[in-house]
Scaffold this motif. Structure first.
Motif, PDB file in Angstrom:
ATOM      1  N   LEU A   1      -1.414   5.188 -17.564  1.00 45.70           N
ATOM      2  CA  LEU A   1      -1.171   5.586 -16.198  1.00 45.70           C
ATOM      3  C   LEU A   1       0.021   5.219 -15.575  1.00 45.70           C
ATOM      4  CD1 LEU A   1      -2.767   6.763 -13.479  1.00 45.70           C
ATOM      5  CD2 LEU A   1      -2.850   4.266 -13.198  1.00 45.70           C
ATOM      6  N   ALA A   2       0.557   4.006 -16.064  1.00 45.14           N
ATOM      7  CA  ALA A   2       1.819   3.374 -15.052  1.00 45.14           C
ATOM      8  C   ALA A   2       2.884   4.387 -15.541  1.00 45.14           C
ATOM      9  CB  ALA A   2       2.095   2.086 -15.744  1.00 45.14           C
ATOM     10  N   ILE A   4      -5.440   2.642 -17.506  1.00 45.27           N
ATOM     11  CA  ILE A   4      -4.666   1.589 -16.830  1.00 45.27           C
ATOM     12  C   ILE A   4      -4.745   0.373 -17.634  1.00 45.27           C
ATOM     13  CG2 ILE A   4      -4.803   0.001 -14.728  1.00 45.27           C
ATOM     14  CD1 ILE A   4      -6.592   2.124 -13.553  1.00 45.27           C
ATOM     15  N   GLY A   5      -3.480   0.175 -17.983  1.00 46.04           N
ATOM     16  CA  GLY A   5      -3.321  -1.013 -19.246  1.00 46.04           C
ATOM     17  C   GLY A   5      -3.502  -2.139 -18.458  1.00 46.04           C
ATOM     18  N   ASN A   6      -4.025  -3.187 -19.297  1.00 41.31           N
ATOM     19  CA  ASN A   6      -4.442  -4.559 -18.972  1.00 41.31           C
ATOM     20  C   ASN A   6      -4.624  -5.435 -20.022  1.00 41.31           C
ATOM     21  OD1 ASN A   6      -7.575  -4.950 -19.525  1.00 41.31           O
ATOM     22  ND2 ASN A   6      -7.331  -2.707 -19.046  1.00 41.31           N
ATOM     23  N   VAL A  33     -11.440  -0.054  -7.728  1.00 38.65           N
ATOM     24  CA  VAL A  33      -9.961  -0.613  -7.994  1.00 38.65           C
ATOM     25  C   VAL A  33      -9.511   0.500  -8.891  1.00 38.65           C
ATOM     26  CG1 VAL A  33      -8.989  -2.664  -9.182  1.00 38.65           C
ATOM     27  CG2 VAL A  33     -10.581  -2.846  -7.723  1.00 38.65           C
ATOM     28  N   SER A  76      -8.436   3.471  -7.323  1.00 37.93           N
ATOM     29  CA  SER A  76      -7.617   3.355  -6.014  1.00 37.93           C
ATOM     30  C   SER A  76      -6.164   3.255  -6.810  1.00 37.93           C
ATOM     31  CB  SER A  76      -7.722   2.208  -5.353  1.00 37.93           C
ATOM     32  OG  SER A  76      -9.290   2.268  -4.585  1.00 37.93           O
ATOM     33  N   ILE A  77      -6.084   2.531  -7.949  1.00 43.08           N
ATOM     34  CA  ILE A  77      -4.835   2.556  -8.575  1.00 43.08           C
ATOM     35  C   ILE A  77      -4.263   3.454  -8.960  1.00 43.08           C
ATOM     36  CG2 ILE A  77      -3.688   1.412 -10.611  1.00 43.08           C
ATOM     37  CD1 ILE A  77      -5.650  -1.132 -10.265  1.00 43.08           C
ATOM     38  N   PHE A  92      -3.075   5.317  -6.091  1.00 39.81           N
ATOM     39  CA  PHE A  92      -1.827   4.881  -5.706  1.00 39.81           C
ATOM     40  C   PHE A  92      -0.320   5.396  -6.389  1.00 39.81           C
ATOM     41  CE2 PHE A  92       1.349   1.401  -6.975  1.00 39.81           C
ATOM     42  CZ  PHE A  92       2.166   1.150  -5.710  1.00 39.81           C
ATOM     43  N   THR A  93      -0.549   5.321  -7.678  1.00 40.05           N
ATOM     44  CA  THR A  93       0.553   5.930  -8.516  1.00 40.05           C
ATOM     45  C   THR A  93       0.737   7.209  -8.182  1.00 40.05           C
ATOM     46  OG1 THR A  93      -0.685   6.519 -10.308  1.00 40.05           O
ATOM     47  CG2 THR A  93      -0.060   4.219 -10.324  1.00 40.05           C
ATOM     48  N   TYR A 142       0.260   8.841  -5.220  1.00 33.96           N
ATOM     49  CA  TYR A 142       1.022   8.777  -3.980  1.00 33.96           C
ATOM     50  C   TYR A 142       2.541   8.300  -4.090  1.00 33.96           C
ATOM     51  CZ  TYR A 142       1.746   8.135   1.046  1.00 33.96           C
ATOM     52  OH  TYR A 142       2.309   7.924   2.227  1.00 33.96           O
ATOM     53  N   ALA A 143       2.563   7.042  -4.890  1.00 29.13           N
ATOM     54  CA  ALA A 143       3.952   6.534  -4.651  1.00 29.13           C
ATOM     55  C   ALA A 143       5.055   7.421  -5.470  1.00 29.13           C
ATOM     56  CB  ALA A 143       3.971   4.946  -5.510  1.00 29.13           C
ATOM     57  N   SER A 166      -9.669  -8.354 -11.139  1.00 26.82           N
ATOM     58  CA  SER A 166      -8.507  -7.696 -11.346  1.00 26.82           C
ATOM     59  C   SER A 166      -7.368  -8.639 -11.832  1.00 26.82           C
ATOM     60  CB  SER A 166      -8.096  -7.215 -10.021  1.00 26.82           C
ATOM     61  OG  SER A 166      -9.056  -5.987  -9.815  1.00 26.82           O
ATOM     62  N   ALA A 185      -7.601  -9.338 -15.353  1.00 27.02           N
ATOM     63  CA  ALA A 185      -7.378  -8.027 -16.038  1.00 27.02           C
ATOM     64  C   ALA A 185      -5.861  -7.824 -16.154  1.00 27.02           C
ATOM     65  CB  ALA A 185      -7.837  -6.669 -15.276  1.00 27.02           C
ATOM     66  N   PHE A 186      -5.132  -8.218 -15.084  1.00 24.96           N
ATOM     67  CA  PHE A 186      -3.660  -8.024 -15.060  1.00 24.96           C
ATOM     68  C   PHE A 186      -2.738  -9.469 -14.931  1.00 24.96           C
ATOM     69  CE2 PHE A 186      -5.240  -4.370 -12.231  1.00 24.96           C
ATOM     70  CZ  PHE A 186      -4.881  -3.470 -13.223  1.00 24.96           C
ATOM     71  N   ALA A 220       5.936  -0.328  -4.052  1.00 22.17           N
ATOM     72  CA  ALA A 220       6.121   0.555  -5.244  1.00 22.17           C
ATOM     73  C   ALA A 220       7.780   0.404  -5.898  1.00 22.17           C
ATOM     74  CB  ALA A 220       5.742   1.904  -4.917  1.00 22.17           C
ATOM     75  N   VAL A 256      -8.715  -3.929  -3.007  1.00 21.59           N
ATOM     76  CA  VAL A 256      -8.048  -2.860  -3.224  1.00 21.59           C
ATOM     77  C   VAL A 256      -6.898  -3.200  -3.305  1.00 21.59           C
ATOM     78  CG1 VAL A 256      -7.515  -0.508  -3.017  1.00 21.59           C
ATOM     79  CG2 VAL A 256      -9.743  -1.090  -3.339  1.00 21.59           C
ATOM     80  N   SER A 262      -5.336  -5.723  -5.768  1.00 17.02           N
ATOM     81  CA  SER A 262      -5.333  -5.253  -7.362  1.00 17.02           C
ATOM     82  C   SER A 262      -4.124  -4.457  -7.359  1.00 17.02           C
ATOM     83  CB  SER A 262      -6.793  -4.430  -7.439  1.00 17.02           C
ATOM     84  OG  SER A 262      -7.972  -5.350  -7.272  1.00 17.02           O
ATOM     85  N   ILE A 263      -3.807  -3.439  -6.472  1.00 20.95           N
ATOM     86  CA  ILE A 263      -2.594  -2.461  -6.828  1.00 20.95           C
ATOM     87  C   ILE A 263      -1.477  -3.319  -6.697  1.00 20.95           C
ATOM     88  CG2 ILE A 263      -1.299  -1.129  -5.433  1.00 20.95           C
ATOM     89  CD1 ILE A 263      -3.882   0.267  -4.268  1.00 20.95           C
ATOM     90  N   PHE A 274      -1.583  -4.729 -10.446  1.00 19.62           N
ATOM     91  CA  PHE A 274      -1.177  -3.698 -11.310  1.00 19.62           C
ATOM     92  C   PHE A 274       0.247  -3.566 -11.326  1.00 19.62           C
ATOM     93  CE2 PHE A 274       0.016   0.720 -11.216  1.00 19.62           C
ATOM     94  CZ  PHE A 274      -0.429   1.035 -12.812  1.00 19.62           C
ATOM     95  N   TYR A 322       1.923  -6.263 -13.396  1.00 20.76           N
ATOM     96  CA  TYR A 322       1.580  -6.227 -14.610  1.00 20.76           C
ATOM     97  C   TYR A 322       2.226  -5.355 -15.456  1.00 20.76           C
ATOM     98  CZ  TYR A 322      -0.963  -5.736 -19.136  1.00 20.76           C
ATOM     99  OH  TYR A 322      -1.395  -5.863 -20.507  1.00 20.76           O
ATOM    100  N   ALA A 323       2.286  -3.921 -14.796  1.00 23.65           N
ATOM    101  CA  ALA A 323       2.965  -2.649 -15.373  1.00 23.65           C
ATOM    102  C   ALA A 323       4.553  -3.097 -15.372  1.00 23.65           C
ATOM    103  CB  ALA A 323       2.551  -1.378 -14.555  1.00 23.65           C
TER     104      ALA A 323
END
Lengths: 250, 250
Positions: A192-193, A223-225, A236, A239-240, A243-244, A246-247, B130, B133-134, B193, B236, B239-240, B243, B246-247
């Protein structure tokens, strides 16, 4: 001046207490909105959705600029507490359910449309809040999804239901005929990233703990983790992804 | 072979029912873990945390490879249901609270350390999930934060508490002396972002609906959104941020 109800047998009260469950909401075409931030905002921005305001004492709304068409009703303590499931101790609005149309999945998506099967109303509410925050153009609820006007969903959604275009999508099988691009958040897909989002797409989200059925014809995004927990929370994760999208469009 | 308890006055049962609240957890240094996925995983991966397994019928664990040191206890139905607050109808583990050290905020951060004041245990649990995870290297809980071994937190955390380094951070004022870089998720800051994350940092998260106190000396980061809802859900939002950290490091 104020309508007062103190009997649990009162037909109006009984109909409102039915609104604590999805079945009653569907049957009566009404819903309850509670919350210290959501109630004043909803009264100001979307007053025409509402018909009653439920309170415990007339003083609660003495200084409120209440529209003429919204009738205040004073409930005895035990009756009020029965409806005030979140314990806000604050006025509760009775609203008229807006019509929820059927999605036309054979038409191509415009903007980012969410297709969603979240069955827990609080999870669905939190997702709707993120969907509104990140500009989803439409939310298509599959049969498994919770009712968007369930009190627990409204509580988590922070009034997102009033700005989103929410429609019904039917069963999972309906996606076989759906126009793409179809994307699904699931394990074992593309990262996803680094995914280049198209402007128009349908993003499919499965039930909590279930994911998207394997036969659904969609490109998988992951979603990599670290793998240190078994999975991300469904809201969550969704939402991530929002976010990606939208960003990436900014 | 099985220890059986059917009296609500039994001292062991009474001590376990105290574990439903933070105060009892602190006082007794024990916690309860429930959940269809979390219980088998915890028994396999972290068996030494646990001393008892609470069940309703011996058959529940007939085929379980139960370590010798974990004693099964059969509870009468009403007693079991009192402890089974999530209604899992599945074995519940009694664990020994690990020591929770005090953070040394004067030392520089290593990796991404979360500083967190989330007061709702379910929100904190989702955040811990989260964080694991991240790849957060540490979670520093301020005084306002919920107890990480509260049953509602454990339920949402999906066993993240057993892989994370969780420490205590004291009051907000302790951050005045904290080594940076200090970052805070809040309105009116730099765009998350496009933020170039440092490898080592402390990310500060406020209480639900409160944000980070203005006097906290941290660079503010903001998650861009449409403004259609008043704010994002606290978990949320956090967590973003995790993410993107991490990404960005992959």
């Amino acid at each position: 001046m104020f309508h007062y109800i103190d009997s649990p047998q009162n037909p109006q009260f009984k109909s409102w207490s039915g609104l604590l469950e999805s079945r009653g909401i569907r049957k009566q075409g009404q819903f309850l909105l509670a919350g210290l931030k959501t109630v004043p905002e909803a009264l100001t921005r979307w007053p025409l959705h509402f018909t009653r305001i439920l309170i415990r004492h007339p003083e609660w709304i003495t200084d409120w600029p209440l529209p003429e068409h919204i009738q205040p009703v004073v409930l005895a303590g035990p009756l009020f507490r029965e409806l005030d499931v979140s314990g806000t101790d604050y006025p509760i609005l009775v609203g008229t359910l807006p019509p929820i149309a059927q999605a036309d999945l054979s038409a191509p998506p415009k903007g980012l449309e969410l297709v969603c099967a979240l069955g827990d109303p609080a999870n669905l509410g939190a997702l709707l809040r993120s969907a509104a925050a990140f500009g989803a153009s439409k939310v298509i609820l599959l049969e498994e999804a919770a009712h968007p006007f369930h009190p627990k969903c409204l509580r988590a959604a922070s009034n997102a239901v009033f700005t989103l275009d929410i429609v019904r999508g039917g069963r999972w099988a309906a996606l076989d005929q759906a126009e793409g691009p179809l994307l699904a958040l699931d394990a074992g897909g593309d990262d996803l990233a680094t995914f280049p989002w198209p402007e128009d797409a349908r993003l499919i989200l499965g039930e909590e703990g279930q994911g998207v059925p394997p036969q659904v014809p969609a490109q998988r995004l992951t979603i990599g983790n670290t793998g240190n927990v078994e999975s991300l929370n469904a809201t969550v994760a969704a939402s991530i992804a929002l976010f990606t999208y939208y960003a990436g469009g900014q």
